[in-house]
Motif scaffolding. Sequence first.
Motif, mmCIF file in Angstrom:
data_model
loop_
_atom_site.group_PDB
_atom_site.id
_atom_site.type_symbol
_atom_site.label_atom_id
_atom_site.label_comp_id
_atom_site.label_asym_id
_atom_site.label_seq_id
_atom_site.Cartn_x
_atom_site.Cartn_y
_atom_site.Cartn_z
ATOM 1 N N ALA A 1 0.829 -1.209 0.000
ATOM 2 C CA ALA A 1 0.000 0.000 0.000
ATOM 3 C C ALA A 1 0.863 1.259 0.000
ATOM 4 C CB ALA A 1 -0.917 -0.001 1.220
ATOM 5 N N SER A 2 0.369 2.270 -0.690
ATOM 6 C CA SER A 2 1.079 3.549 -0.756
ATOM 7 C C SER A 2 0.919 4.298 0.569
ATOM 8 C CB SER A 2 0.522 4.407 -1.892
ATOM 9 O OG SER A 2 -0.780 4.865 -1.564
ATOM 10 N N PRO A 3 1.868 5.185 0.889
ATOM 11 C CA PRO A 3 1.724 6.005 2.103
ATOM 12 C C PRO A 3 0.429 6.824 2.094
ATOM 13 C CG PRO A 3 3.965 6.150 1.268
ATOM 14 C CD PRO A 3 3.155 5.416 0.227
ATOM 15 N N ALA A 4 0.017 7.324 0.945
ATOM 16 C CA ALA A 4 -1.223 8.111 0.853
ATOM 17 C C ALA A 4 -2.434 7.252 1.194
ATOM 18 C CB ALA A 4 -1.366 8.711 -0.545
ATOM 19 N N LEU A 5 -2.466 6.023 0.696
ATOM 20 C CA LEU A 5 -3.580 5.119 0.997
ATOM 21 C C LEU A 5 -3.596 4.783 2.483
ATOM 22 C CD1 LEU A 5 -5.939 3.302 0.196
ATOM 23 C CD2 LEU A 5 -4.267 1.522 -0.350
ATOM 24 N N LEU A 6 -2.444 4.484 3.060
ATOM 25 C CA LEU A 6 -2.378 4.158 4.489
ATOM 26 C C LEU A 6 -2.849 5.331 5.344
ATOM 27 C CD1 LEU A 6 0.997 2.199 4.601
ATOM 28 C CD2 LEU A 6 -1.331 1.269 4.732
ATOM 29 N N ALA A 7 -2.480 6.553 4.960
ATOM 30 C CA ALA A 7 -2.912 7.735 5.700
ATOM 31 C C ALA A 7 -4.427 7.903 5.612
ATOM 32 C CB ALA A 7 -2.205 8.974 5.178
ATOM 33 N N ASP A 8 -4.994 7.702 4.430
ATOM 34 C CA ASP A 8 -6.444 7.821 4.272
ATOM 35 C C ASP A 8 -7.179 6.757 5.085
ATOM 36 O OD1 ASP A 8 -6.279 10.027 2.658
ATOM 37 O OD2 ASP A 8 -6.691 8.959 0.789
ATOM 38 N N LEU A 9 -6.666 5.538 5.088
ATOM 39 C CA LEU A 9 -7.301 4.469 5.858
ATOM 40 C C LEU A 9 -7.229 4.748 7.358
ATOM 41 C CD1 LEU A 9 -6.062 1.356 3.860
ATOM 42 C CD2 LEU A 9 -8.360 2.341 3.862
ATOM 43 N N ALA A 10 -6.105 5.284 7.821
ATOM 44 C CA ALA A 10 -5.964 5.622 9.237
ATOM 45 C C ALA A 10 -6.941 6.725 9.624
ATOM 46 C CB ALA A 10 -4.535 6.043 9.541
ATOM 47 N N GLN A 11 -7.108 7.693 8.744
ATOM 48 C CA GLN A 11 -8.037 8.787 9.019
ATOM 49 C C GLN A 11 -9.473 8.262 9.080
ATOM 50 O OE1 GLN A 11 -8.081 11.883 6.075
ATOM 51 N NE2 GLN A 11 -9.164 13.303 7.399
ATOM 52 N N GLN A 12 -9.829 7.343 8.204
ATOM 53 C CA GLN A 12 -11.176 6.776 8.206
ATOM 54 C C GLN A 12 -11.421 5.918 9.440
ATOM 55 O OE1 GLN A 12 -11.967 4.721 4.535
ATOM 56 N NE2 GLN A 12 -11.168 6.405 3.312
ATOM 57 N N ALA A 13 -10.385 5.294 9.946
ATOM 58 C CA ALA A 13 -10.522 4.420 11.113
ATOM 59 C C ALA A 13 -10.585 5.198 12.418
ATOM 60 C CB ALA A 13 -9.365 3.433 11.160
ATOM 61 N N PRO B 1 -11.899 7.329 15.350
ATOM 62 C CA PRO B 1 -13.284 7.471 15.810
ATOM 63 C C PRO B 1 -13.802 8.878 15.555
ATOM 64 C CG PRO B 1 -11.782 7.359 17.677
ATOM 65 C CD PRO B 1 -10.974 7.111 16.426
ATOM 66 N N ALA B 2 -15.000 8.944 15.047
ATOM 67 C CA ALA B 2 -15.615 10.241 14.760
ATOM 68 C C ALA B 2 -16.057 10.877 16.076
ATOM 69 C CB ALA B 2 -16.814 10.054 13.841
ATOM 70 N N ARG B 3 -15.886 12.189 16.167
ATOM 71 C CA ARG B 3 -16.336 12.890 17.364
ATOM 72 C C ARG B 3 -17.849 13.034 17.309
ATOM 73 N NH1 ARG B 3 -13.431 18.266 17.296
ATOM 74 N NH2 ARG B 3 -12.967 17.740 15.173
ATOM 75 N N PRO B 4 -18.528 12.824 18.428
ATOM 76 C CA PRO B 4 -19.988 12.977 18.416
ATOM 77 C C PRO B 4 -20.377 14.434 18.186
ATOM 78 C CG PRO B 4 -19.186 12.591 20.653
ATOM 79 C CD PRO B 4 -18.009 12.436 19.726
ATOM 80 N N ALA B 5 -21.522 14.656 17.551
ATOM 81 C CA ALA B 5 -22.002 16.002 17.271
ATOM 82 C C ALA B 5 -22.389 16.717 18.564
ATOM 83 C CB ALA B 5 -23.192 15.940 16.329
ATOM 84 N N HIS B 6 -22.860 15.973 19.553
ATOM 85 C CA HIS B 6 -23.279 16.529 20.834
ATOM 86 C C HIS B 6 -22.554 15.783 21.943
ATOM 87 C CE1 HIS B 6 -26.469 18.673 18.801
ATOM 88 N NE2 HIS B 6 -26.781 17.558 18.188
ATOM 89 N N PRO B 7 -22.326 16.466 23.077
ATOM 90 C CA PRO B 7 -21.693 15.739 24.183
ATOM 91 C C PRO B 7 -22.611 14.609 24.644
ATOM 92 C CG PRO B 7 -22.188 18.029 24.795
ATOM 93 C CD PRO B 7 -22.578 17.843 23.372
ATOM 94 N N PRO B 8 -22.062 13.546 25.184
ATOM 95 C CA PRO B 8 -22.906 12.428 25.617
ATOM 96 C C PRO B 8 -23.843 12.867 26.740
ATOM 97 C CG PRO B 8 -20.595 12.056 26.180
ATOM 98 C CD PRO B 8 -20.663 13.323 25.403
ATOM 99 N N ARG B 9 -25.033 12.289 26.748
ATOM 100 C CA ARG B 9 -26.011 12.594 27.787
ATOM 101 C C ARG B 9 -25.546 11.999 29.110
ATOM 102 N NH1 ARG B 9 -31.932 11.243 25.400
ATOM 103 N NH2 ARG B 9 -32.296 13.284 24.495
ATOM 104 N N GLU B 10 -25.982 12.640 30.176
ATOM 105 C CA GLU B 10 -25.679 12.085 31.488
ATOM 106 C C GLU B 10 -26.514 10.834 31.670
ATOM 107 O OE1 GLU B 10 -25.967 14.753 34.746
ATOM 108 O OE2 GLU B 10 -25.032 16.381 33.621
#
Length: 87
Positions: free
Chosen positions: A50-62, A64-73
């Motif tokens: 795999a190319s360095p560019a592909l590995l970087a894109d895969l790492a970015q996709q992996a 964890p996405a930040r939640p849009a709102h803070p978690p509820r209590e």
Amino acid sequence: MAEHLPATRPACTHHGPMHLRPPGGSREQQYCGVWYDCRADRCLSSVLIASPALLADLAQQAAPARPAHPPREQSSPSTTTLGGTRP
């Protein structure tokens, strides 16, 4: 393309070192990396480095996405379903 090449060539488990596939293909194929093939008669083994560019894109996709709102209590055991408190 040379920046994708491994320090040692991949090897077929049955036939030894593989050979770098000639460059070419679409831009998408080139973006993915470089291929090595076993050239033994009727062996279809191949390896993608795999190319360095592909590995970087895969790492970015992996990542964890930040939640849009803070978690509820979380409700405490002393809180009922209707929001009141137990005696």
